[in-house]
Design a protein around this motif. Structure first.
Motif, mmCIF file in Angstrom:
data_model
loop_
_atom_site.group_PDB
_atom_site.id
_atom_site.type_symbol
_atom_site.label_atom_id
_atom_site.label_comp_id
_atom_site.label_asym_id
_atom_site.label_seq_id
_atom_site.Cartn_x
_atom_site.Cartn_y
_atom_site.Cartn_z
ATOM 1 N N ALA A 188 -10.408 19.453 -30.479
ATOM 2 C CA ALA A 188 -10.986 18.391 -31.420
ATOM 3 C C ALA A 188 -11.269 17.169 -31.091
ATOM 4 C CB ALA A 188 -10.135 18.518 -32.790
ATOM 5 N N GLN A 189 -10.340 16.681 -30.221
ATOM 6 C CA GLN A 189 -10.540 15.203 -29.502
ATOM 7 C C GLN A 189 -11.936 15.142 -28.642
ATOM 8 O OE1 GLN A 189 -6.740 15.186 -27.954
ATOM 9 N NE2 GLN A 189 -5.906 13.361 -29.331
ATOM 10 N N LYS A 190 -12.006 16.331 -28.100
ATOM 11 C CA LYS A 190 -13.258 16.520 -26.803
ATOM 12 C C LYS A 190 -14.575 16.889 -27.840
ATOM 13 C CE LYS A 190 -14.517 18.633 -22.707
ATOM 14 N NZ LYS A 190 -13.905 19.494 -21.782
ATOM 15 N N TYR A 191 -14.494 17.726 -28.610
ATOM 16 C CA TYR A 191 -15.858 18.267 -29.139
ATOM 17 C C TYR A 191 -15.991 17.994 -30.351
ATOM 18 C CZ TYR A 191 -15.610 21.228 -24.934
ATOM 19 O OH TYR A 191 -15.590 21.748 -23.856
ATOM 20 N N TRP A 192 -15.546 16.747 -31.151
ATOM 21 C CA TRP A 192 -15.829 16.710 -32.564
ATOM 22 C C TRP A 192 -17.303 16.297 -32.777
ATOM 23 C CZ3 TRP A 192 -17.797 12.207 -33.714
ATOM 24 C CH2 TRP A 192 -17.811 10.891 -32.755
ATOM 25 N N LEU A 193 -18.128 15.873 -31.909
ATOM 26 C CA LEU A 193 -19.385 15.314 -32.345
ATOM 27 C C LEU A 193 -20.251 16.620 -32.615
ATOM 28 C CD1 LEU A 193 -21.252 12.846 -32.071
ATOM 29 C CD2 LEU A 193 -21.618 13.517 -29.830
ATOM 30 N N ASN A 194 -21.121 16.513 -33.647
ATOM 31 C CA ASN A 194 -22.025 17.278 -34.058
ATOM 32 C C ASN A 194 -21.251 18.760 -34.960
ATOM 33 O OD1 ASN A 194 -24.363 16.066 -32.886
ATOM 34 N ND2 ASN A 194 -23.983 16.873 -30.987
ATOM 35 N N LYS A 195 -20.167 18.407 -35.412
ATOM 36 C CA LYS A 195 -19.346 19.434 -36.448
ATOM 37 C C LYS A 195 -20.102 19.450 -37.795
ATOM 38 C CE LYS A 195 -17.223 21.128 -33.033
ATOM 39 N NZ LYS A 195 -17.475 22.569 -32.365
ATOM 40 N N GLY A 196 -20.660 18.307 -38.037
ATOM 41 C CA GLY A 196 -21.017 17.854 -39.520
ATOM 42 C C GLY A 196 -20.052 16.798 -40.211
ATOM 43 N N ARG A 197 -20.598 16.353 -40.918
ATOM 44 C CA ARG A 197 -19.719 15.138 -41.780
ATOM 45 C C ARG A 197 -18.485 15.613 -42.252
ATOM 46 N NH1 ARG A 197 -22.205 13.101 -38.262
ATOM 47 N NH2 ARG A 197 -24.595 12.592 -38.561
ATOM 48 N N TYR A 198 -18.339 16.629 -42.899
ATOM 49 C CA TYR A 198 -17.208 17.116 -43.552
ATOM 50 C C TYR A 198 -16.198 17.466 -42.522
ATOM 51 C CZ TYR A 198 -14.137 19.989 -46.723
ATOM 52 O OH TYR A 198 -13.304 20.588 -47.348
ATOM 53 N N MET A 199 -16.664 18.403 -41.508
ATOM 54 C CA MET A 199 -15.753 18.511 -40.356
ATOM 55 C C MET A 199 -15.129 17.241 -39.666
ATOM 56 S SD MET A 199 -15.162 21.752 -40.057
ATOM 57 C CE MET A 199 -14.971 21.598 -41.950
ATOM 58 N N ASP A 200 -16.105 16.353 -39.332
ATOM 59 C CA ASP A 200 -15.601 15.044 -38.778
ATOM 60 C C ASP A 200 -14.650 14.253 -39.539
ATOM 61 O OD1 ASP A 200 -17.810 15.699 -36.970
ATOM 62 O OD2 ASP A 200 -19.237 14.276 -37.619
ATOM 63 N N GLY A 201 -14.820 14.204 -40.728
ATOM 64 C CA GLY A 201 -13.935 13.810 -41.808
ATOM 65 C C GLY A 201 -12.433 14.418 -41.865
ATOM 66 N N MET A 202 -12.383 15.420 -41.734
ATOM 67 C CA MET A 202 -11.074 16.507 -41.551
ATOM 68 C C MET A 202 -10.411 16.140 -40.074
ATOM 69 S SD MET A 202 -11.028 19.977 -43.314
ATOM 70 C CE MET A 202 -12.394 20.832 -42.941
ATOM 71 N N ILE A 203 -11.380 16.212 -39.022
ATOM 72 C CA ILE A 203 -10.880 15.988 -37.801
ATOM 73 C C ILE A 203 -10.362 14.473 -37.619
ATOM 74 C CG2 ILE A 203 -11.433 15.539 -35.124
ATOM 75 C CD1 ILE A 203 -13.580 17.682 -35.703
ATOM 76 N N ALA A 204 -11.074 13.591 -38.198
ATOM 77 C CA ALA A 204 -10.550 12.039 -38.300
ATOM 78 C C ALA A 204 -9.059 12.005 -38.700
ATOM 79 C CB ALA A 204 -11.499 11.208 -38.754
ATOM 80 N N LEU A 205 -9.015 12.723 -40.093
ATOM 81 C CA LEU A 205 -7.828 12.486 -40.819
ATOM 82 C C LEU A 205 -6.790 13.280 -40.163
ATOM 83 C CD1 LEU A 205 -9.263 13.270 -44.596
ATOM 84 C CD2 LEU A 205 -8.039 11.129 -43.644
ATOM 85 N N ALA A 206 -6.795 14.252 -39.633
ATOM 86 C CA ALA A 206 -5.846 15.148 -38.893
ATOM 87 C C ALA A 206 -5.446 14.319 -37.749
ATOM 88 C CB ALA A 206 -6.329 16.503 -38.499
ATOM 89 N N LEU A 207 -6.296 13.947 -36.790
ATOM 90 C CA LEU A 207 -6.086 13.321 -35.652
ATOM 91 C C LEU A 207 -5.164 11.891 -35.657
ATOM 92 C CD1 LEU A 207 -8.814 14.227 -33.278
ATOM 93 C CD2 LEU A 207 -6.549 15.513 -33.308
ATOM 94 N N ASN A 208 -5.701 11.016 -36.813
ATOM 95 C CA ASN A 208 -5.062 10.023 -37.254
ATOM 96 C C ASN A 208 -3.850 10.185 -37.680
ATOM 97 O OD1 ASN A 208 -5.124 7.035 -38.084
ATOM 98 N ND2 ASN A 208 -4.700 7.829 -39.736
ATOM 99 N N ARG A 209 -3.402 11.139 -38.385
ATOM 100 C CA ARG A 209 -2.011 11.664 -38.702
ATOM 101 C C ARG A 209 -1.409 11.799 -37.505
ATOM 102 N NH1 ARG A 209 -4.354 15.193 -43.884
ATOM 103 N NH2 ARG A 209 -4.683 13.432 -45.325
ATOM 104 N N PHE A 210 -2.034 12.592 -36.636
ATOM 105 C CA PHE A 210 -1.022 13.118 -35.303
ATOM 106 C C PHE A 210 -0.962 11.840 -34.397
ATOM 107 C CE2 PHE A 210 -2.387 17.280 -36.677
ATOM 108 C CZ PHE A 210 -1.121 17.852 -36.868
ATOM 109 N N GLU A 211 -1.162 10.770 -34.988
ATOM 110 C CA GLU A 211 -1.123 9.464 -34.040
ATOM 111 C C GLU A 211 -1.854 9.322 -32.885
ATOM 112 O OE1 GLU A 211 1.491 7.698 -35.182
ATOM 113 O OE2 GLU A 211 2.059 9.260 -36.324
#
Length: 179
Positions: free
Chosen positions: A137-160
């Motif tokens: 998720a940290q490496k390949y987040w680009l071009n996943k779509g806005r919804y997926m980008d949002g979920m990745i951002a929230l999850a990774l932020n919660r994981f510090e």
């Protein structure tokens, strides 16, 4: 309108739905789509994410309800196991698996759902798979779509992780339309 806001009725319906949900859970922690069907990874993960969201919003205090908290713990570990199996399949069927993007919807949704329950430790046998998908998720987040980008951002932020969510937010702002 009175029935809509009848707190007793809403409480009763919530209890009834929770009882039905608890009754349908398989012994391995998964839930089926419908009664009598086999457990399903997608719907189990969806329920875990939904319960985490309800708790975050203050609608339901999951950790204070012993039966529900026990069911959610089993479901989280069920999802951990499904991700490990996915990881093992990736390694088994992909020659250059370490150099490829395997960060699909289920992996992203898993990280999002799992991020609500950071207090539940990832079992040692599932830790490698968890770390793999987090790194994906940290490496390949680009071009996943806005919804997926949002979920990745929230999850990774919660994981510090502070860097990747900031990069995602910057990308979202660069690609947004403002009026």
């Amino acid at each position: 309108v009175g029935l809509l806001f009848d707190l007793n009725k809403m409480s009763y319906e919530l209890t009834r739905a929770q009882t039905k949900l608890l009754k349908m859970q398989s012994s391995n922690g998964g839930w089926p789509w419908f009664e009598g069907m086999p457990d399903d990874w997608y719907i189990t993960q969806h329920i875990v994410a939904g319960m985490g969201h309800l708790e975050r919003l203050g609608v339901k205090k999951i950790r204070e309800d012993y039966q529900l908290w026990n069911a959610i713990q089993k479901a989280v570990y069920y999802c951990d196991n499904r991700m490990r199996e996915e990881y093992e399949d990736i390694k088994r069927y992909n020659k250059d698996w370490e150099k490829q993007d395997h960060c699909g919807y289920m992996a992203i949704h898993y990280l999002y759902a799992r991020s609500y329950f950071k207090d539940l430790p990832v079992d040692s046998r599932n830790k490698t798979a968890f770390n793999y998908f987090k790194a994906q998720a940290q490496k390949y987040w680009l071009n996943k779509g806005r919804y997926m980008d949002g979920m990745i951002a929230l999850a990774l932020n919660r994981f510090e992780d502070k860097k990747t969510p900031m990069d995602i937010m910057r990308s979202l702002k660069e690609n947004s339309l403002n009026s």
